[in-house]
Design a protein around this motif. Structure first.
Motif, PDB file in Angstrom:
ATOM      1  N   THR A 115     120.188  30.679  24.519  1.00 10.00           N
ATOM      2  CA  THR A 115     120.900  31.462  24.975  1.00 10.00           C
ATOM      3  C   THR A 115     121.119  32.270  26.350  1.00 10.00           C
ATOM      4  OG1 THR A 115     119.624  32.870  24.270  1.00 10.00           O
ATOM      5  CG2 THR A 115     120.460  32.260  22.512  1.00 10.00           C
ATOM      6  N   GLN A 116     120.153  31.801  26.864  1.00  8.35           N
ATOM      7  CA  GLN A 116     120.210  32.107  28.740  1.00  8.35           C
ATOM      8  C   GLN A 116     121.591  31.767  29.424  1.00  8.35           C
ATOM      9  OE1 GLN A 116     117.152  31.537  30.836  1.00  8.35           O
ATOM     10  NE2 GLN A 116     117.584  32.890  32.410  1.00  8.35           N
ATOM     11  N   ARG A 117     122.095  32.396  29.994  1.00  3.75           N
ATOM     12  CA  ARG A 117     123.881  31.988  30.176  1.00  3.75           C
ATOM     13  C   ARG A 117     123.140  31.104  31.791  1.00  3.75           C
ATOM     14  NH1 ARG A 117     128.785  33.467  28.629  1.00  3.75           N
ATOM     15  NH2 ARG A 117     129.197  34.782  27.392  1.00  3.75           N
ATOM     16  N   THR A 118     124.045  30.419  31.941  1.00  2.00           N
ATOM     17  CA  THR A 118     123.626  29.308  33.237  1.00  2.00           C
ATOM     18  C   THR A 118     125.088  29.287  34.115  1.00  2.00           C
ATOM     19  OG1 THR A 118     124.363  27.064  32.020  1.00  2.00           O
ATOM     20  CG2 THR A 118     122.089  28.221  31.615  1.00  2.00           C
ATOM     21  N   ALA A 119     124.469  28.129  34.834  1.00  2.37           N
ATOM     22  CA  ALA A 119     125.837  28.241  35.947  1.00  2.37           C
ATOM     23  C   ALA A 119     124.839  26.901  36.621  1.00  2.37           C
ATOM     24  CB  ALA A 119     126.121  29.231  37.117  1.00  2.37           C
ATOM     25  N   ILE A 120     126.378  26.709  37.302  1.00  6.64           N
ATOM     26  CA  ILE A 120     125.993  24.657  38.087  1.00  6.64           C
ATOM     27  C   ILE A 120     126.892  25.451  39.396  1.00  6.64           C
ATOM     28  CG2 ILE A 120     127.015  22.169  38.625  1.00  6.64           C
ATOM     29  CD1 ILE A 120     127.001  22.573  35.428  1.00  6.64           C
ATOM     30  N   VAL A 121     126.169  25.223  40.014  1.00  9.55           N
ATOM     31  CA  VAL A 121     126.878  25.443  41.950  1.00  9.55           C
ATOM     32  C   VAL A 121     126.786  24.239  42.335  1.00  9.55           C
ATOM     33  CG1 VAL A 121     126.785  27.105  44.030  1.00  9.55           C
ATOM     34  CG2 VAL A 121     126.313  28.177  42.001  1.00  9.55           C
ATOM     35  N   THR A 122     127.790  23.685  43.412  1.00  9.68           N
ATOM     36  CA  THR A 122     128.132  22.216  44.225  1.00  9.68           C
ATOM     37  C   THR A 122     127.484  22.915  45.592  1.00  9.68           C
ATOM     38  OG1 THR A 122     130.465  22.638  44.086  1.00  9.68           O
ATOM     39  CG2 THR A 122     129.245  21.319  42.695  1.00  9.68           C
ATOM     40  N   GLY A 123     127.287  22.776  46.636  1.00  4.41           N
ATOM     41  CA  GLY A 123     127.108  22.860  47.766  1.00  4.41           C
ATOM     42  C   GLY A 123     126.164  23.922  47.953  1.00  4.41           C
ATOM     43  N   ALA A 124     125.033  24.038  47.260  1.00  8.17           N
ATOM     44  CA  ALA A 124     124.390  25.562  46.799  1.00  8.17           C
ATOM     45  C   ALA A 124     123.138  25.383  48.093  1.00  8.17           C
ATOM     46  CB  ALA A 124     123.726  24.923  45.456  1.00  8.17           C
ATOM     47  N   ALA A 125     123.077  24.566  49.590  1.00  7.78           N
ATOM     48  CA  ALA A 125     121.434  24.286  49.580  1.00  7.78           C
ATOM     49  C   ALA A 125     121.980  25.513  50.957  1.00  7.78           C
ATOM     50  CB  ALA A 125     121.635  23.436  50.539  1.00  7.78           C
ATOM     51  N   ARG A 126     123.690  25.937  51.517  1.00  7.24           N
ATOM     52  CA  ARG A 126     123.598  26.977  52.511  1.00  7.24           C
ATOM     53  C   ARG A 126     124.896  27.620  52.306  1.00  7.24           C
ATOM     54  NH1 ARG A 126     124.086  22.145  53.837  1.00  7.24           N
ATOM     55  NH2 ARG A 126     122.452  21.747  55.292  1.00  7.24           N
ATOM     56  N   GLY A 127     124.865  28.325  53.058  1.00  5.11           N
ATOM     57  CA  GLY A 127     125.801  29.116  53.245  1.00  5.11           C
ATOM     58  C   GLY A 127     126.585  30.138  51.432  1.00  5.11           C
ATOM     59  N   ASN A 136     131.780  24.749  45.315  1.00  2.00           N
ATOM     60  CA  ASN A 136     132.043  25.344  46.356  1.00  2.00           C
ATOM     61  C   ASN A 136     131.949  24.097  46.763  1.00  2.00           C
ATOM     62  OD1 ASN A 136     131.084  27.689  48.458  1.00  2.00           O
ATOM     63  ND2 ASN A 136     129.459  26.132  48.057  1.00  2.00           N
ATOM     64  N   ALA A 137     131.236  22.643  47.116  1.00  3.22           N
ATOM     65  CA  ALA A 137     131.041  21.886  47.928  1.00  3.22           C
ATOM     66  C   ALA A 137     132.308  21.496  48.520  1.00  3.22           C
ATOM     67  CB  ALA A 137     130.527  20.815  47.080  1.00  3.22           C
ATOM     68  N   GLY A 138     132.144  21.278  49.797  1.00  3.68           N
ATOM     69  CA  GLY A 138     133.505  20.883  50.802  1.00  3.68           C
ATOM     70  C   GLY A 138     132.537  20.960  52.030  1.00  3.68           C
ATOM     71  N   THR A 154     130.569  26.219  25.157  1.00  2.00           N
ATOM     72  CA  THR A 154     130.497  28.163  25.631  1.00  2.00           C
ATOM     73  C   THR A 154     131.339  28.593  26.096  1.00  2.00           C
ATOM     74  OG1 THR A 154     129.903  27.006  28.286  1.00  2.00           O
ATOM     75  CG2 THR A 154     128.421  27.539  26.339  1.00  2.00           C
ATOM     76  N   ARG A 155     132.685  28.368  25.622  1.00  2.00           N
ATOM     77  CA  ARG A 155     134.293  28.809  26.156  1.00  2.00           C
ATOM     78  C   ARG A 155     133.703  29.537  28.080  1.00  2.00           C
ATOM     79  NH1 ARG A 155     137.572  29.182  22.009  1.00  2.00           N
ATOM     80  NH2 ARG A 155     138.709  31.792  23.287  1.00  2.00           N
ATOM     81  N   GLY A 156     133.715  28.482  28.300  1.00  3.64           N
ATOM     82  CA  GLY A 156     133.213  28.575  29.935  1.00  3.64           C
ATOM     83  C   GLY A 156     134.097  29.144  31.228  1.00  3.64           C
ATOM     84  N   ALA A 157     133.757  29.073  32.752  1.00  3.19           N
ATOM     85  CA  ALA A 157     134.801  29.083  33.350  1.00  3.19           C
ATOM     86  C   ALA A 157     134.203  28.748  35.226  1.00  3.19           C
ATOM     87  CB  ALA A 157     134.052  30.506  33.558  1.00  3.19           C
ATOM     88  N   ILE A 158     135.902  28.286  35.055  1.00  6.09           N
ATOM     89  CA  ILE A 158     135.668  27.603  36.397  1.00  6.09           C
ATOM     90  C   ILE A 158     135.630  28.274  37.811  1.00  6.09           C
ATOM     91  CG2 ILE A 158     136.051  25.448  37.649  1.00  6.09           C
ATOM     92  CD1 ILE A 158     136.760  23.944  34.883  1.00  6.09           C
ATOM     93  N   VAL A 159     134.930  28.172  38.294  1.00  8.34           N
ATOM     94  CA  VAL A 159     135.623  28.853  40.308  1.00  8.34           C
ATOM     95  C   VAL A 159     135.711  28.163  41.047  1.00  8.34           C
ATOM     96  CG1 VAL A 159     135.431  30.687  41.885  1.00  8.34           C
ATOM     97  CG2 VAL A 159     134.486  30.308  38.773  1.00  8.34           C
ATOM     98  N   ASN A 160     136.775  27.659  41.540  1.00 10.14           N
ATOM     99  CA  ASN A 160     137.301  27.152  42.520  1.00 10.14           C
ATOM    100  C   ASN A 160     137.245  27.283  43.672  1.00 10.14           C
ATOM    101  OD1 ASN A 160     137.231  24.484  40.889  1.00 10.14           O
ATOM    102  ND2 ASN A 160     139.260  24.647  40.095  1.00 10.14           N
ATOM    103  N   ILE A 161     136.410  27.239  45.218  1.00 10.69           N
ATOM    104  CA  ILE A 161     136.499  27.701  46.187  1.00 10.69           C
ATOM    105  C   ILE A 161     137.192  26.900  46.997  1.00 10.69           C
ATOM    106  CG2 ILE A 161     135.380  28.412  47.885  1.00 10.69           C
ATOM    107  CD1 ILE A 161     134.438  29.234  44.865  1.00 10.69           C
ATOM    108  N   ALA A 162     138.367  27.174  47.673  1.00  8.14           N
ATOM    109  CA  ALA A 162     139.773  27.168  48.631  1.00  8.14           C
ATOM    110  C   ALA A 162     139.001  27.549  49.742  1.00  8.14           C
ATOM    111  CB  ALA A 162     140.407  27.524  47.980  1.00  8.14           C
ATOM    112  N   SER A 163     139.925  27.921  50.486  1.00  9.07           N
ATOM    113  CA  SER A 163     140.143  28.415  51.913  1.00  9.07           C
ATOM    114  C   SER A 163     141.313  29.627  51.391  1.00  9.07           C
ATOM    115  CB  SER A 163     140.227  27.272  52.749  1.00  9.07           C
ATOM    116  OG  SER A 163     139.829  28.367  54.673  1.00  9.07           O
TER     117      SER A 163
END
Length: 250
Positions: A2-14, A83-85, A125-134
């Protein structure tokens, strides 16, 4: 689980690293994704509740394996932050097709591939997508023909995702950061550039990685449960200035 999760790309910095830390602070487990194995493992080793996975988001097979691993080890997928870019700047006439394709492969194809692979899990999970543009995807700028075009495409892709995935309860939104005070930016921005941004941005400063991360985390939360298909320019008002001359504001 039940613990919520997230996947974050480009997560090593910034911004990706700052977003990871904020997710952890609110009690989520986080899959940290990056193709820089050394940097990724160095950061992940200092945190609890993270699952580091080395993956190049421009490669379909690696993405498919990464998403499967995340779902299996995390037990569920509640949010995906694309987030990876890569930031590769140059004049139009000096932007060869290989350079163009390299930027598009990560900045646009990576968003498409990760999102598509995650849809079955986000439906559960009826989850969410967040895309990082600029901000470069919202307003044109010199030397950014490939970068800016890729980010503009991400903004439209976000709208497509919101329209098609809404019936599954999946929300899709986009964050368009303005100038951010990262180590890389400060290393390559001359004092002249720093001063110009100061004059052009209504808040008269760069943003911070944490400020961008806060918007991302909000969009993944229940507080944004009726927000989808939107692009939030977290830019200190830069987008709102249009073509106005800074001198006219004095």
């Amino acid at each position: 689980m039940t613990q919520r999760t997230a996947i974050v790309t480009g997560a090593a910095r910034g911004i990706g690293l700052a977003t990871t830390r904020q997710f952890l602070a609110e009690g989520r487990r986080v899959a940290m994704i990056d193709r820089d194995a050394e940097a990724l493992m160095a950061e992940a080793s200092q945190m609890e509740g993270v699952l580091p996975i080395v993956c190049d988001v421009s490669k379909p097979d690696e993405v498919a394996n990464m998403i499967d691993t995340c779902a299996a080890k995390l037990g569920r997928v509640d949010a995906l932050v694309n987030n990876a870019g890569v930031a590769d700047f140059g004049p139009i006439e000096e932007t060869g097709f290989d350079r163009w394709r390299r930027v598009m492969a990560t900045n646009l194809n990576g968003v498409f591939l990760c999102s598509q692979a995650a849809i079955p899990h986000l439906r559960e999970t009826r989850g969410a997508i967040v895309n990082i543009a600029s901000i470069s995807g919202l307003r044109a700028s010199t030397l950014r023909v490939a970068y800016g075009t890729s980010k503009a495409a991400v903004i439209h892709l976000t709208q497509q995702q919101a329209v098609e995935l809404g019936e599954y309860g999946i929300r899709a939104n986009c964050v368009a950061p303005g100038p951010v005070r990262t180590k890389l930016a400060m290393a390559v921005h001359s004092q002249e550039i720093i001063d110009a941004y100061h004059d052009a941005i209504p808040l008269n400063r760069y943003g911070t990685e944490d400020e961008i991360a806060s918007v991302i985390v909000f969009l993944c939360s229940e507080k944004a449960s009726y927000v989808t298909g939107q692009t939030i320019a977290s830019d200190g008002g830069f987008q709102a200035t249009g073509v106005g001359l800074p001198a006219l504001r004095r």
